[in-house]
Design an enzyme around this catalytic site. Sequence first.
Site, PDB file in Angstrom:
ATOM      1  N   GLY A   9     -11.022 -19.139 -11.695  1.00  0.00           N
ATOM      2  CA  GLY A   9     -12.359 -19.953 -12.484  1.00  0.00           C
ATOM      3  C   GLY A   9     -12.976 -20.818 -10.610  1.00  0.00           C
ATOM      4  O   GLY A   9     -13.492 -22.231 -11.200  1.00  0.00           O
ATOM      5  N   GLY A  13     -17.966 -25.561 -11.418  1.00  0.00           N
ATOM      6  CA  GLY A  13     -17.237 -26.691 -12.084  1.00  0.00           C
ATOM      7  C   GLY A  13     -15.755 -27.366 -11.197  1.00  0.00           C
ATOM      8  O   GLY A  13     -15.448 -27.440 -10.449  1.00  0.00           O
ATOM      9  N   ILE A  14     -14.892 -27.638 -12.358  1.00  0.00           N
ATOM     10  CA  ILE A  14     -14.039 -28.153 -12.448  1.00  0.00           C
ATOM     11  C   ILE A  14     -12.744 -27.652 -10.885  1.00  0.00           C
ATOM     12  O   ILE A  14     -12.306 -27.803  -9.994  1.00  0.00           O
ATOM     13  CB  ILE A  14     -13.302 -28.229 -13.495  1.00  0.00           C
ATOM     14  CG1 ILE A  14     -13.705 -29.163 -14.361  1.00  0.00           C
ATOM     15  CG2 ILE A  14     -11.735 -28.789 -12.981  1.00  0.00           C
ATOM     16  CD1 ILE A  14     -13.045 -28.979 -15.869  1.00  0.00           C
ATOM     17  N   ARG A  34     -15.562 -14.339 -11.201  1.00  0.00           N
ATOM     18  CA  ARG A  34     -16.172 -13.060 -10.999  1.00  0.00           C
ATOM     19  C   ARG A  34     -17.459 -13.153 -10.463  1.00  0.00           C
ATOM     20  O   ARG A  34     -17.573 -12.349  -9.797  1.00  0.00           O
ATOM     21  CB  ARG A  34     -17.057 -12.767 -12.526  1.00  0.00           C
ATOM     22  CG  ARG A  34     -15.820 -12.036 -13.777  1.00  0.00           C
ATOM     23  CD  ARG A  34     -15.644 -12.276 -15.364  1.00  0.00           C
ATOM     24  NE  ARG A  34     -16.453 -13.740 -15.543  1.00  0.00           N
ATOM     25  CZ  ARG A  34     -16.894 -13.974 -16.596  1.00  0.00           C
ATOM     26  NH1 ARG A  34     -17.249 -13.150 -17.846  1.00  0.00           N
ATOM     27  NH2 ARG A  34     -17.960 -15.821 -16.795  1.00  0.00           N
ATOM     28  N   TYR A 157     -12.645 -23.060 -30.830  1.00  0.00           N
ATOM     29  CA  TYR A 157     -12.561 -23.572 -28.729  1.00  0.00           C
ATOM     30  C   TYR A 157     -11.406 -24.475 -29.243  1.00  0.00           C
ATOM     31  O   TYR A 157     -10.017 -24.070 -28.139  1.00  0.00           O
ATOM     32  CB  TYR A 157     -13.975 -24.154 -28.115  1.00  0.00           C
ATOM     33  CG  TYR A 157     -13.223 -24.062 -26.504  1.00  0.00           C
ATOM     34  CD1 TYR A 157     -12.624 -24.431 -25.791  1.00  0.00           C
ATOM     35  CD2 TYR A 157     -13.526 -26.544 -26.661  1.00  0.00           C
ATOM     36  CE1 TYR A 157     -12.770 -24.677 -24.237  1.00  0.00           C
ATOM     37  CE2 TYR A 157     -12.808 -27.201 -25.494  1.00  0.00           C
ATOM     38  CZ  TYR A 157     -12.647 -26.229 -23.982  1.00  0.00           C
ATOM     39  OH  TYR A 157     -12.991 -26.697 -23.381  1.00  0.00           O
ATOM     40  N   LYS A 199     -23.246 -23.151 -21.060  1.00  0.00           N
ATOM     41  CA  LYS A 199     -23.413 -21.777 -21.242  1.00  0.00           C
ATOM     42  C   LYS A 199     -22.939 -21.796 -22.529  1.00  0.00           C
ATOM     43  O   LYS A 199     -22.888 -20.686 -23.071  1.00  0.00           O
ATOM     44  CB  LYS A 199     -21.337 -21.669 -20.007  1.00  0.00           C
ATOM     45  CG  LYS A 199     -22.013 -20.774 -19.084  1.00  0.00           C
ATOM     46  CD  LYS A 199     -21.073 -20.780 -17.809  1.00  0.00           C
ATOM     47  CE  LYS A 199     -20.966 -20.930 -16.208  1.00  0.00           C
ATOM     48  NZ  LYS A 199     -19.466 -21.098 -15.815  1.00  0.00           N
TER      49      LYS A 199
END
Length: 251
Positions: A9, A13-14, A34, A157, A199
């Site tokens: 990822g 962001g992070i 992706r 989550y 998102k």
Amino acid sequence: KDRVALVTGASAGIGAAVARALVQNGMKVVGCARNVDKIEKLSAECQSAGYPGTLIPYKCDVSNEEEILSMFSAIKTLHQGVDVCINNAGLARPEPLLSGKTEGWRTMIDVNVLAVSICTREAYQSMKERNVDDGHIININSMSGHRVLPSSISHFYSATKFAVTALTEGLRQELREEKSRIRATSISPGLVETEFAFKLFDKDPEKAAATYESIKCLKGEDIANSVIYVLSAPPHVQIGDIHMRPTEQVS
Ligand code: NJP
């Protein structure tokens, strides 16, 4: 020899902030996501800034085990293997327990739990076969992995992040049973200003913006600094979990 870090990822962001910080610290970083074009852009930025390390973009959907396995195989062929694995890719979908869609729950399980587990196993095997004894596996967890907020859209989550808490401690125990010196750490942030909430609230960007405007949030760089701190701890220090919230965050 260059130490090789995998950051999942790394396109936003992070993960992007962590990848940048590791390159600044001289590491060879494989960044996957992706949207690999965004990692290519970040890689070029790192290069023109003259950072001592390198960022190698790799296109991978971590919800697909075959893609993860091909990525580890490519890393082995091109860079020998992984010394540090940062399991950062993650997402939330607004699917309450009483009315949510199974598909949304499955996506969260695939990325937040299964991909973390598969990458952990593959990274460990890569370190073990090369006798890497200063390896490190860091999971980007969440404060939602430690307490359940009274907000129905975050319950599933939160369940996936509770799983990350258990996986990190379970990993630490298995490593000790194997007499391995590889370390396992979870970093658990509160609210971080990234694309995450946009998102989550994809149909209501104003709500996402309001979330980030409600308090002075953490930045991706704050989490990246924690990653650098964890990696720089001496070999006898095993940091289990770092909890970090914005100073203004109440819950
Ligand atoms: O989120 P965002 P953050 N395959 O949306 C990638 C945790 N956290 O940086 O594939 C591969 O900006 C996606 O890449 P792409 C959170 O749970 C956050 O805030 O190109 N990659 C992108 O690079 C997560 O574990 C907050 O779409 C996939 C990245 O993940 C971590 O921090 C608070 C993927 C997401 O970037 C990073 O989140 C907290 C896939 N299938 C914990 N699916 C917070 N922001 O407030 C997603 O406590 N990615």
